[in-house]
Scaffold this motif. Structure first.
Motif, PDB file in Angstrom:
ATOM      1  N   ILE A  45       0.859  -1.182   0.000  1.00  0.00           N
ATOM      2  CA  ILE A  45       0.000   0.000   0.000  1.00  0.00           C
ATOM      3  C   ILE A  45       0.898   1.236   0.000  1.00  0.00           C
ATOM      4  CG2 ILE A  45      -1.761   1.275   1.272  1.00  0.00           C
ATOM      5  CD1 ILE A  45      -2.673  -1.315   2.501  1.00  0.00           C
ATOM      6  N   ILE A  69       0.953  -1.721   6.806  1.00  0.00           N
ATOM      7  CA  ILE A  69      -0.039  -0.677   6.540  1.00  0.00           C
ATOM      8  C   ILE A  69       0.624   0.678   6.794  1.00  0.00           C
ATOM      9  CG2 ILE A  69      -2.274   0.268   7.212  1.00  0.00           C
ATOM     10  CD1 ILE A  69      -3.075  -2.499   8.156  1.00  0.00           C
ATOM     11  N   LEU A  84      -9.685  -3.805   4.814  1.00  0.00           N
ATOM     12  CA  LEU A  84      -8.397  -4.321   4.335  1.00  0.00           C
ATOM     13  C   LEU A  84      -8.341  -5.836   4.455  1.00  0.00           C
ATOM     14  CD1 LEU A  84      -5.987  -1.733   6.018  1.00  0.00           C
ATOM     15  CD2 LEU A  84      -6.870  -1.694   3.690  1.00  0.00           C
ATOM     16  N   LEU A  89      -1.132  -8.636   4.396  1.00  0.00           N
ATOM     17  CA  LEU A  89      -0.518  -7.548   5.141  1.00  0.00           C
ATOM     18  C   LEU A  89       0.145  -8.072   6.416  1.00  0.00           C
ATOM     19  CD1 LEU A  89      -3.393  -4.938   4.743  1.00  0.00           C
ATOM     20  CD2 LEU A  89      -1.247  -5.031   3.463  1.00  0.00           C
ATOM     21  N   VAL A  93      -0.694  -2.621  13.177  1.00  0.00           N
ATOM     22  CA  VAL A  93      -1.747  -1.761  12.644  1.00  0.00           C
ATOM     23  C   VAL A  93      -1.552  -0.348  13.180  1.00  0.00           C
ATOM     24  CG1 VAL A  93      -4.221  -1.349  12.617  1.00  0.00           C
ATOM     25  CG2 VAL A  93      -3.354  -3.683  12.473  1.00  0.00           C
ATOM     26  N   TYR A 109      -9.520  -6.018   9.452  1.00  0.00           N
ATOM     27  CA  TYR A 109      -8.214  -6.623   9.166  1.00  0.00           C
ATOM     28  C   TYR A 109      -8.274  -8.147   9.096  1.00  0.00           C
ATOM     29  CZ  TYR A 109      -7.104  -1.961  10.910  1.00  0.00           C
ATOM     30  OH  TYR A 109      -7.066  -0.605  11.117  1.00  0.00           O
TER      31      TYR A 109
END
Length: 201
Positions: A45, A69, A84, A89, A93, A109
């Motif tokens: 991202i 992230i 997301l 990922l 967070v 998530y």
């Protein structure tokens, strides 16, 4: 054009585009997009995603996104819905003020087992401290091993000393054996040396 027409009709504009188009267009023209969904996005991202300041709903679910992230995601002050889920990922967070106001953070998530943070079941502090007890356990086991060897060596010498101290007959026999062994070694060395000197003399 579609976004302007939707705005005139009183509806929030919705854009379905790739992730590169989303943040690229935002940084160049600051497009006013309220709902944004990335389709078939992959890679990381981008940090510039924080430029989508007017986005209220951001859906990046069911893609191939990887990495951490970006913290700039917390700069989306208008964001009220985020998804997301089901990517790849990892990392912690972000804990921005705007992200903390989102509802159902566990669902946001879900499907990213590599993520951790206060809003998830997996805490980052636990993930970081898992190897420490193992190393400490290995060190303590090594110390115990060498300590037991040293104690056994000392106890063995002390047992022999006490035995010779209280058993006079054993002590006499032991020293007699040592003297005999010393005399035998001395004789063998002397004979070998004399034989060698005669051959080379």
């Amino acid at each position: 054009m579609e976004a302007s027409e939707a705005t005139r009709r009183g509806r929030r504009p919705f854009v379905s585009l790739s992730l590169e188009e989303a943040y690229g267009g935002a940084t160049s023209s600051r497009r006013t997009v309220s709902d944004c969904k990335a389709i078939w996005a992959s890679g990381k991202i981008p940090e510039k995603i924080g430029a989508l300041v007017q986005v209220e709903s951001l859906d990046l679910s069911h893609n191939e996104l990887s990495g951490e992230i970006p913290s700039s995601l917390s700069a989306l002050t208008s964001l009220s819905r985020l998804n997301l889920s089901y990517n790849r990922l990892t990392g912690e967070v972000p804990s921005g003020n705007q992200l903390q106001t989102l509802e159902d953070p566990a669902y946001i998530y879900i499907g990213n087992p590599g993520l951790c943070g206060p809003s998830l079941l997996r805490k980052c502090s636990q993930a970081k401290t898992i190897p420490a007890p193992r190393e400490h356990h290995d060190d303590s086991r090594d110390v115990s091993f060498f300590l037991s060897i040293g104690c056994g060596y000392v106890m063995g010498l002390w047992s022999i000393f006490c035995t010779f101290l209280f058993k006079r007959k054993w002590r006499v026999n032991w020293f007699t054996l040592c003297d005999s062994l010393y005399d035998w070694v001395y004789v063998q060395v002397a004979v070998t040396w004399a034989s060698w000197t005669r051959k080379n003399g």
